[in-house]
Design a protein around this motif. Sequence first.
Motif, mmCIF file in Angstrom:
data_model
loop_
_atom_site.group_PDB
_atom_site.id
_atom_site.type_symbol
_atom_site.label_atom_id
_atom_site.label_comp_id
_atom_site.label_asym_id
_atom_site.label_seq_id
_atom_site.Cartn_x
_atom_site.Cartn_y
_atom_site.Cartn_z
ATOM 1 N N ILE A 141 0.825 -1.214 0.000
ATOM 2 C CA ILE A 141 0.000 0.000 0.000
ATOM 3 C C ILE A 141 0.861 1.266 0.000
ATOM 4 O O ILE A 141 0.649 2.176 -0.816
ATOM 5 N N PRO A 142 1.856 1.383 0.896
ATOM 6 C CA PRO A 142 2.712 2.585 0.817
ATOM 7 C C PRO A 142 3.419 2.707 -0.535
ATOM 8 O O PRO A 142 3.565 3.813 -1.062
ATOM 9 N N PHE A 143 3.850 1.569 -1.082
ATOM 10 C CA PHE A 143 4.514 1.609 -2.378
ATOM 11 C C PHE A 143 3.554 2.075 -3.472
ATOM 12 O O PHE A 143 3.913 2.890 -4.333
ATOM 13 N N LEU A 144 2.301 1.539 -3.406
ATOM 14 C CA LEU A 144 1.304 1.956 -4.394
ATOM 15 C C LEU A 144 1.006 3.448 -4.260
ATOM 16 O O LEU A 144 0.866 4.167 -5.258
ATOM 17 N N PHE A 145 0.901 3.931 -3.002
ATOM 18 C CA PHE A 145 0.625 5.343 -2.781
ATOM 19 C C PHE A 145 1.783 6.198 -3.298
ATOM 20 O O PHE A 145 1.586 7.231 -3.935
ATOM 21 N N TRP A 146 3.014 5.739 -3.038
ATOM 22 C CA TRP A 146 4.190 6.469 -3.520
ATOM 23 C C TRP A 146 4.231 6.482 -5.048
ATOM 24 O O TRP A 146 4.535 7.504 -5.674
#
Length: 603
Positions: A192-197
């Motif tokens: 999720i953090p990677f997708l958001f980034w």
Amino acid sequence: MKLSLQWRWFGALTALWLALLAVIYTSLNLTLPSYLADSIRADLDRDARFARQCFAEQFTGGRPATDAINTIAHRLGKETGLRVSVVDADGTVLGESEKPAGEIRQIENHFERPEVQEAIRNGTGSDRRHSKTIGVDLLYVAVAVRPPNADANSKPIGFVRVALPLYQIAQTTAHVHSVVTAATLTVGLAAIPFLFWMARRVTVPIQQMRAMAGSVAHADFSKRVTARPGGELGELAASLNDMAVQLQTRLRELNDEKAGLSAILTSMTEGVLVMDAAGKIRLANESLRQQLDMGEEAIGKTALEVFRNVSLQEIVAEAARTGRVVGRELTFLSPLERMFEVNAARLQSRDGVSAGVVVLFHDITRLKSLENVRKEFVANVSHELRTPLSIIKGYVETLLDPQPPDADTSRQFLRTIQRHSGRLEALIGDLLTVSALESQQARLQLEPVSLQTAAAAAAEDLARQAREKNMTINVEIPAEFPRPRADAQRLHQVFFNLLDNAVKYVQVGGRISITAKLKDGEIEVQVADNGPGIAGEHLPRVFERFYRVDKARSRELGGTGLGLSIVKHIVQAHGGRVWAESEVGKGSAFFFTLPWTQSAKTP
């Protein structure tokens, strides 16, 4: 609520991740059970062949012993966890790992079972169904038992069948599902953090580009795309920044050119009218707006609609059609009658297509007026000079005749010649004075001048003529009246011409008065009489050269027709104004003003 681009990108990536998870689950549900069934079937086939070796001795030793076979079946089932069944060649069940020996005979005949029928044909058979014997779904694998050294096509002497409950497949599938789910959730939460980034890395430059495009659309070129993404998006951001710089530079140049053009058009005394290819007015400079009283409502209309001048429309149409400069003198009647020299030229775009017409208006009203004045002046001067010259010539020719008149008549002729010579002298003097004043060659010697002294001197010069007509001239200007800065000689001429004019035209016994007062920062002088007065239609023109209200009487009285014109020019040279007021039968009043400042000295 409208989501931002960043959240839409994040939602799209999340949806892609969920779709991938759904594909994995669907693939597991579609392929894993069949794969496990095939794997179990292969294992059961191997186990069935192994079990067949265990029962081979029982079948080859003659009539199979049911108790021994059932005992072996129970032992194999216990050791392997499989259901083991032994079937005779006719389908009778000889052993069953799930049934005690006493219940073997109660089991129905298995000869028609699908796996047995397949084993008869192929040596091995399998089937998947619900078992009525033990009440669960089972996968059955049966192998044929043939005599030793018999070929594959020989008749079976029995069958060994093994079975495994299918709930193990469901358990294995559920276990795999749980493992995959746990792994997917773990990876998903970590992603999720990677997708958001990733979404932010893509959308932040796009949002900056959108904000920059909006600013550029509103002529604000200060914003730049600060994000530096890689690949094509980075190249696009760099291109947009370069484009903004170039647009800003170009727009600044265009604004400078527009400001310069606007300054030129504003400062031009000539009127400029620009029309598009459709004949609609696009631009009119300030000079033309003032000259022809144009408003903003004229923009977008045709020249014919605005000016109601067919000749102008014809000039515009001809210039647009031929591409040549078309010129003509036109008269416009609104708001005031004016004459213009109008020139129209076609505008062309870079590709040679007509882009409209530009029209230049040069106001020649004053030139035409001056030309008419010049013509009238020449005619008047010629007429004024011709009359006395003709008279003088006639009398001279008479005096030079071989038979001249007597002495008294000759003296009368000479007096007439003298009188008209004086008139010519006065006329020429006045013409020279007017010429000097109009050409500004006459320099004024400004100094504080007493109005009372100047008026009294002019009245004294005309005292003899006034006494001959029993007239009174009253100078009602006090000696202490403020002294304006003026040319004493020219001011004396103003008073003399005004008084001379009054003495000539006021009836016998008339009265003339001269007064002065301070008014609105200037000195106003009035020369009034109680003469016959002047009709209203003549008042605006009495100060014109050679203009006479009563031409015959003026010549009879010796007037040159330039006296009041000289008064006007002298007063205007001092920075003042001149006008006349009159009422027929009650007299006339001539006014002129002179500038006055508090610093001027009083006597």
